[in-house]
Scaffold this motif. Structure first.
Motif, PDB file in Angstrom:
ATOM      1  N   UNK A  26       0.813  -1.207   0.000  1.00 45.47           N
ATOM      2  CA  UNK A  26       0.000   0.000   0.000  1.00 45.47           C
ATOM      3  C   UNK A  26       0.848   1.258   0.000  1.00 45.47           C
ATOM      4  N   UNK A  27       2.117   1.128   0.315  1.00 53.14           N
ATOM      5  CA  UNK A  27       2.981   2.296   0.396  1.00 53.14           C
ATOM      6  C   UNK A  27       3.850   2.500  -0.812  1.00 53.14           C
ATOM      7  N   UNK A  28       3.803   1.632  -1.800  1.00 51.83           N
ATOM      8  CA  UNK A  28       4.642   1.787  -2.976  1.00 51.83           C
ATOM      9  C   UNK A  28       6.036   1.250  -2.738  1.00 51.83           C
ATOM     10  N   UNK A  29       6.778   1.038  -3.813  1.00 53.18           N
ATOM     11  CA  UNK A  29       8.124   0.482  -3.686  1.00 53.18           C
ATOM     12  C   UNK A  29       9.145   1.545  -3.311  1.00 53.18           C
ATOM     13  N   UNK A  30       8.765   2.824  -3.391  1.00 60.45           N
ATOM     14  CA  UNK A  30       9.667   3.876  -2.948  1.00 60.45           C
ATOM     15  C   UNK A  30      10.640   4.352  -3.990  1.00 60.45           C
ATOM     16  N   UNK A  31      10.389   4.122  -5.261  1.00 57.59           N
ATOM     17  CA  UNK A  31      11.319   4.583  -6.291  1.00 57.59           C
ATOM     18  C   UNK A  31      10.615   5.366  -7.393  1.00 57.59           C
ATOM     19  N   UNK A  32       9.292   5.550  -7.270  1.00 52.03           N
ATOM     20  CA  UNK A  32       8.565   6.245  -8.331  1.00 52.03           C
ATOM     21  C   UNK A  32       9.066   7.657  -8.554  1.00 52.03           C
ATOM     22  N   UNK A  33       9.316   8.399  -7.469  1.00 51.52           N
ATOM     23  CA  UNK A  33       9.781   9.770  -7.610  1.00 51.52           C
ATOM     24  C   UNK A  33      11.239   9.838  -8.036  1.00 51.52           C
ATOM     25  N   UNK A  85      11.760  18.526 -11.183  1.00 53.26           N
ATOM     26  CA  UNK A  85      10.596  18.065 -10.426  1.00 53.26           C
ATOM     27  C   UNK A  85      10.837  18.406  -8.973  1.00 53.26           C
ATOM     28  N   UNK A  86       9.922  19.191  -8.373  1.00 54.60           N
ATOM     29  CA  UNK A  86      10.080  19.624  -6.987  1.00 54.60           C
ATOM     30  C   UNK A  86       8.817  19.309  -6.203  1.00 54.60           C
ATOM     31  N   UNK A  87       8.959  19.277  -4.868  1.00 55.04           N
ATOM     32  CA  UNK A  87       7.832  18.995  -3.978  1.00 55.04           C
ATOM     33  C   UNK A  87       7.671  20.127  -2.978  1.00 55.04           C
ATOM     34  N   UNK A  88       6.437  20.355  -2.575  1.00 54.86           N
ATOM     35  CA  UNK A  88       6.153  21.366  -1.551  1.00 54.86           C
ATOM     36  C   UNK A  88       4.931  20.933  -0.755  1.00 54.86           C
ATOM     37  N   UNK A  89       4.861  21.390   0.489  1.00 46.80           N
ATOM     38  CA  UNK A  89       3.728  21.067   1.354  1.00 46.80           C
ATOM     39  C   UNK A  89       3.723  22.031   2.526  1.00 46.80           C
ATOM     40  N   UNK A  90       2.535  22.341   3.018  1.00 44.99           N
ATOM     41  CA  UNK A  90       2.404  23.222   4.175  1.00 44.99           C
ATOM     42  C   UNK A  90       2.448  22.449   5.485  1.00 44.99           C
ATOM     43  N   UNK A  91       2.634  21.145   5.415  1.00 46.66           N
ATOM     44  CA  UNK A  91       2.747  20.364   6.641  1.00 46.66           C
ATOM     45  C   UNK A  91       1.825  19.167   6.650  1.00 46.66           C
ATOM     46  N   UNK A  92       1.939  18.385   7.691  1.00 48.40           N
ATOM     47  CA  UNK A  92       1.152  17.158   7.803  1.00 48.40           C
ATOM     48  C   UNK A  92      -0.349  17.468   7.823  1.00 48.40           C
ATOM     49  N   UNK A 114       3.370  18.569  -6.238  1.00 44.91           N
ATOM     50  CA  UNK A 114       4.570  18.209  -6.988  1.00 44.91           C
ATOM     51  C   UNK A 114       4.505  18.944  -8.321  1.00 44.91           C
ATOM     52  N   UNK A 115       5.552  19.717  -8.601  1.00 47.09           N
ATOM     53  CA  UNK A 115       5.564  20.566  -9.787  1.00 47.09           C
ATOM     54  C   UNK A 115       6.618  20.086 -10.772  1.00 47.09           C
ATOM     55  N   UNK A 116       6.171  19.781 -11.978  1.00 49.34           N
ATOM     56  CA  UNK A 116       7.051  19.376 -13.072  1.00 49.34           C
ATOM     57  C   UNK A 116       7.254  20.581 -13.984  1.00 49.34           C
ATOM     58  N   UNK A 117       8.502  20.979 -14.165  1.00 49.97           N
ATOM     59  CA  UNK A 117       8.823  22.116 -15.037  1.00 49.97           C
ATOM     60  C   UNK A 117       9.568  21.614 -16.259  1.00 49.97           C
ATOM     61  N   UNK A 118       9.123  22.063 -17.437  1.00 48.86           N
ATOM     62  CA  UNK A 118       9.739  21.657 -18.702  1.00 48.86           C
ATOM     63  C   UNK A 118       9.964  22.895 -19.551  1.00 48.86           C
ATOM     64  N   UNK A 119      11.126  22.990 -20.187  1.00 51.18           N
ATOM     65  CA  UNK A 119      11.341  24.118 -21.103  1.00 51.18           C
ATOM     66  C   UNK A 119      10.469  23.956 -22.341  1.00 51.18           C
TER      67      UNK A 119
END
Length: 385
Positions: free
Chosen positions: A330-337, A351-358, A364-369
């Motif tokens: 249920x938690x994933x294999x841990x390598x997707x990101x 590819x970056x991640x952000x969060x305001x907390x628990x 998750x923001x994907x930036x492409x030229x």
């Protein structure tokens, strides 16, 4: 290193003191030679200017007194200079020696596997402080790598243990006649074999990503088409889980990116599965796309578990899981990101991640030229799941 060799090596303070003593002796020798060659003739000339005619005994006594006074003055100067040199050397090497001793001790501990060893600044100067900082950074990275390696081995052992045990149990049952070959047995063996194959494929993908061996087949694709197809592909899965999935693409306009559609689809699928895994029933996930200057930004925002501040810097580490209570099913294999960020880097994006907390969701923001250029950059990170 032999004991004789150890004794033959002199410490930093001793070498600095010897260097200063050599300089002092050279200076004294130079001053003595100058005084011996030039001083008596000059003194003799000055004495004759005072009185042209001297008694030979008196003149010899005066000149001998001059030579003895010069010798005493030079000797006293040497002793005073030597004492000053010892004091200055001790003051200069005190902090340096402490820092070097601390570095030596810490390096010895690290070589024996104690990767938590660190070196504190001991006032040895800017250069040694920089060296100590570099050592601490290296030790920290080694400690983090070792922790990741141990976690990787633990995860791999867990991932392999369950399907191998199940397959072994069914094979023994089939051999003993306890289990019959039927549709249920075939389904179980097929599922666990596929799980092993998927794990092997994931490990290979991580290896290729970290070595920069991702191969891309680039083609121009409208951003709206790329994101819309991904959202449509995941709608049924989200609906079955009771999570609302919506897409917002109007701000992207007619932006076109040169990407590998299969690889970018893999990235977006990973992000959406990650969002679904951490969003409870009744929650929402929004996929938005827009253009910012010469870049296109695709953001996946969920209303789920969120990421604590202390975990944000780790979400892209290999086999990292923020919630260790989750099992691998249920938690994933841990390598997707890991793979997702490597693909983004290979496209010249990020590819970056952000969060305001628990409990406050995450993004998750994907930036492409807009005009992407293929490049391969090794990545070091993993899925937070």
């Amino acid at each position: 290193m032999s004991t004789r060799a150890r004794r033959g090596r002199r410490g930093l303070a001793t070498r600095l003191l010897l260097a200063q003593v050599v300089v002092l002796l050279a200076s004294l020798l130079t001053a003595g030679l100058v005084a011996l060659l030039v001083g008596p003739s000059l003194f003799h000339a000055h004495v004759l200017q005072v009185r042209p005619v001297w008694d030979p005994a008196e003149l010899e006594h005066i000149e001998r007194g001059f030579r003895e006074a010069s010798f005493v003055a030079l000797s006293a100067g040497l002793l005073i200079s030597l004492g000053c040199a010892i004091a200055v050397t001790w003051w200069m090497t005190r902090g340096m020696q402490r820092t070097l001793d601390a570095l030596t001790t810490a390096a010895s501990k690290v070589s024996r596997g104690h990767l938590s060893s660190r070196v504190s600044s001991a006032g040895g100067g800017a250069e040694l402080d920089t060296l100590a900082g570099a050592f601490n950074l290296m030790a920290g990275q080694l400690e983090q790598t070792e922790a990741t390696r141990r976690r990787l081995l633990s995860d791999l052992a867990h991932e392999l243990r369950t399907p191998i045990s199940t397959i072994q149990l069914y094979c023994e049952g089939l051999t003993d006649g306890v289990i019959q070959w039927d549709e249920a047995t075939e389904r179980v063996l097929t599922e666990h074999t596929a799980r092993l194959a998927r794990l092997a494929g994931d490990i290979d993908d991580v290896s290729r990503a970290e070595e920069g061996r991702l191969e891309l087949d680039l083609s121009p694709v409208p951003v709206t088409d790329l994101v819309a197809s991904t959202v449509q592909r995941q709608q049924d899965v989200f609906a079955a889980a009771g999570v609302r999935l919506t897409g917002e693409y109007r701000t992207a306009g007619d932006a076109v990116v040169h990407v590998d559609t299969d690889r970018l689809g893999q990235v977006l699928d990973n992000l959406l599965r990650n969002a679904l895994r951490h969003t409870p029933q009744g929650g929402a996930v929004v996929v938005s796309a827009g253009r910012a200057g010469e870049e296109v930004q695709v953001t996946v925002t969920d209303s789920g578990d969120g990421i604590p501040a202390e975990q944000l810097s780790h979400v892209f580490e290999r086999f990292y899981r923020g919630d260790t209570a989750r099992d691998r099913d249920h938690g994933g294999s841990g390598i997707g990101l890991t793979i997702s960020r490597a693909i983004a880097d290979a496209h010249g994006g990020s590819l970056t991640a952000s969060s305001e907390g628990r409990g406050r969701g995450s993004s998750f923001t994907l930036r492409l030229p807009v005009r992407a250029r293929q490049r391969s950059v090794p990545a070091h990170g993993t899925d937070r799941s």
